[in-house]
Enzyme design. Sequence first.
Site, PDB file in Angstrom:
ATOM      1  N   GLU A 240       1.980  -0.921   0.755  1.00 12.68           N
ATOM      2  CA  GLU A 240       1.517  -2.288   0.994  1.00 12.68           C
ATOM      3  C   GLU A 240       2.213  -3.245   0.561  1.00 12.68           C
ATOM      4  O   GLU A 240       2.140  -3.870  -0.331  1.00 12.68           O
ATOM      5  CB  GLU A 240       0.049  -2.664   1.515  1.00 12.68           C
ATOM      6  CG  GLU A 240      -0.117  -2.032   2.665  1.00 12.68           C
ATOM      7  CD  GLU A 240      -1.759  -2.579   1.969  1.00 12.68           C
ATOM      8  OE1 GLU A 240      -2.513  -3.931   1.940  1.00 12.68           O
ATOM      9  OE2 GLU A 240      -2.748  -1.722   2.914  1.00 12.68           O
ATOM     10  N   GLU A 426      -4.526   4.410   6.168  1.00 11.77           N
ATOM     11  CA  GLU A 426      -5.461   3.758   5.426  1.00 11.77           C
ATOM     12  C   GLU A 426      -6.200   2.752   7.084  1.00 11.77           C
ATOM     13  O   GLU A 426      -5.474   3.028   8.253  1.00 11.77           O
ATOM     14  CB  GLU A 426      -5.185   2.362   4.995  1.00 11.77           C
ATOM     15  CG  GLU A 426      -5.541   2.931   3.209  1.00 11.77           C
ATOM     16  CD  GLU A 426      -5.170   1.881   2.729  1.00 11.77           C
ATOM     17  OE1 GLU A 426      -5.318   1.112   2.792  1.00 11.77           O
ATOM     18  OE2 GLU A 426      -4.510   1.463   1.170  1.00 11.77           O
TER      19      GLU A 426
END
Length: 520
Positions: A240, A426
Site C-alpha cells: 500500500e 488483504e
Amino acid sequence: MSHHARPTEAAARRPADPSAMSLDRRTLLQAGGWIVGASGLALAAGCTRTPSPSPTTGTTATAGGAATAPWAPPSEPMAFPEGFRWGAATSAFQVEGSTTADGRGPSIWDTFAALPGTIDGGATGDPAADHYRRWRSDLELMSSLGLGAYRFSVAWPRVQPTGSGAANARGLDFYKNLVDGLLERNIHPAVTLYHWDLPQPLQDAGGWPARDTAARFADYAAIVFDALGDRPADWFTINEPKTTAYVGYLYGSHAPGLTDPEAAVRAVHHQLLAHGLAVQAFRARRAADADAGIGIALNLQPVYAAIGAEAAATRADAVENRLFLDPVLRGEYPTDAIGKLAGQLRADPAALETAVHDGDLATIAAPCDHLGVQYYGVTAVDRSGGNVEMYPKSEASWQQVHAEGFYETLTRIRDDYPAIPLVVTENGIPDRGPDGTLADVERREYLRTHLQQAARAIDDGVDLRGYYAWSLLDNFEWARGYTQRWGLVHVDFDTQERIAKDSAAWYRSVIEANAVAPGE
C-alpha cells in the site's frame, strides 16, 4: 489494513447529513477507488443514502436514478480453480513485538507510537501479538486452521537496523526459520518486503520523499533475496504505497506524521521506484524457472459519483488508483491526479515532474509476476470531491462495505490493464467493539459475500490465483492501537492466548472444499 491502517478521525468528524458534507479528502484517500460510470452505481441527487440491507441484497441507484437489482449468488457452492492458494496475512510491526530484540533498530512506527496522542490508548508495537517469540506455536495454529499459505512482512529494521550497511544476521535468521517452518508444514510463504516500518535513520535522512531511500530499499531487498531466495515463495515489494504516502506524509495520522503535500507526491514516486529496483534485484538473483514470483500490493476500490460529481470522481480515481496502477502496469502516470480541482491531490504537479528522472518509469514498469489487490470496501464523492456515505460502515469508520465492489475492482483490472495474474493480499473486517467476539458472524458474512464475488470474477475470466484473509491474528492496528480486532483468531494481549473465532472454522471449511457455499 493492516489495514488498516487508515486513520479514522476525519470520518468521525463528518456530519450525519451527507448533503451537508464539505471537502473531506482524508477518508477517501485512505479508502481508494475509481469512478463507476453510467452503467455503474451512483448516489441519487442530493447525496441521499442508497438503501443496501446487505452486501448482496437490496437496490442501488444508477447514474440515471433507476433502480437495478444487484447480482444474486447461485444456490449451489461456488468452486475455485484447482491449486487456488488460500491463506491469511499479517505484517511485522503489527504482530511481532520484541521491538529491540536481537539487534533490531527503531522504525518510524516506534518513533511515532512514542509520541503522546498518536495511538489510541497510548499503545506501542510491544507486545503486539508476540509473534517474534511465539512463531513456532503460531505455525501450528496455521496448520490447525488448514491454511495453505501465509503472507507476512519482513521488518526492515531487523535486517538493517539503520536502513543501510551490513545485514543483521540474527534478524535474518528469524525469517529463515519462519520460512523453513512454513515449508515444513506445507504452508506456502508470501513475503512482503515493506509494510510501513521504515528504519528511523532513513526518515531522519529524508524518508520516502528522498530519492536515496529507493536506492537503500534496493540494497535491503537484495540482502533478503540472497538470504531467502532459494526457497519457494511469492514476493511483494511494497504494501500500500498509497497509505504510506498520503496518510503518513500528507495527513500525518500515520508515521512519520508529516503534513506536506509535495513530500507525499515524492513519496509516491520513490516507493514505486523502490518497487521497480527491487524487481530488478529479484530478477538478477532468481532463475526464470524458479518457483517464485514478485509483484506489488496495492489497495484499490471503486469510487462512486454523486449526481453531477462525475468529473470529481474521475480525478479522485486518478489519485486513488491510477496514480499507482498506471505506472506499474503501463509505465506512465495519469495527468489528472495532482492539482487544485475537486477530487485531485492538492499539491504542485511539479513535485512529481521533478521527481521522475529519465528511465524511472521503465524501471517501475518492469514486468511483474503478479499484482496484489487489497480490497476492503467502496467510497463515493460529491461535486467538491468530499466523501459521501453510500453503504453501511463497519467498526472502522472509513470502511463502507459493498461486496460487489470487489467484483468491479477485479474485472476493472482485467479490462483496463495488460494481463497479469492477481492475488488478493488483504480482505477483511473488524469485530464490533474493542474487546471483539468469538462469534464473529459479521466477519464470516463479509468473507462469504466477498469470496462469492471473487469466484464470480474468476468465472468471468479474471486470472485470480490466491486469497489472503486479513488478518490471521488480532494485532496492533496502527493508529487504533489494540482497540480494533481484525483477526480470524482472538488474541488476549495480556496473556497472549490465541482462540480461533467462528470465522476461522468457517474459513477452514471453505479451504477444505475449495468452494464457498451459499449463505444460510
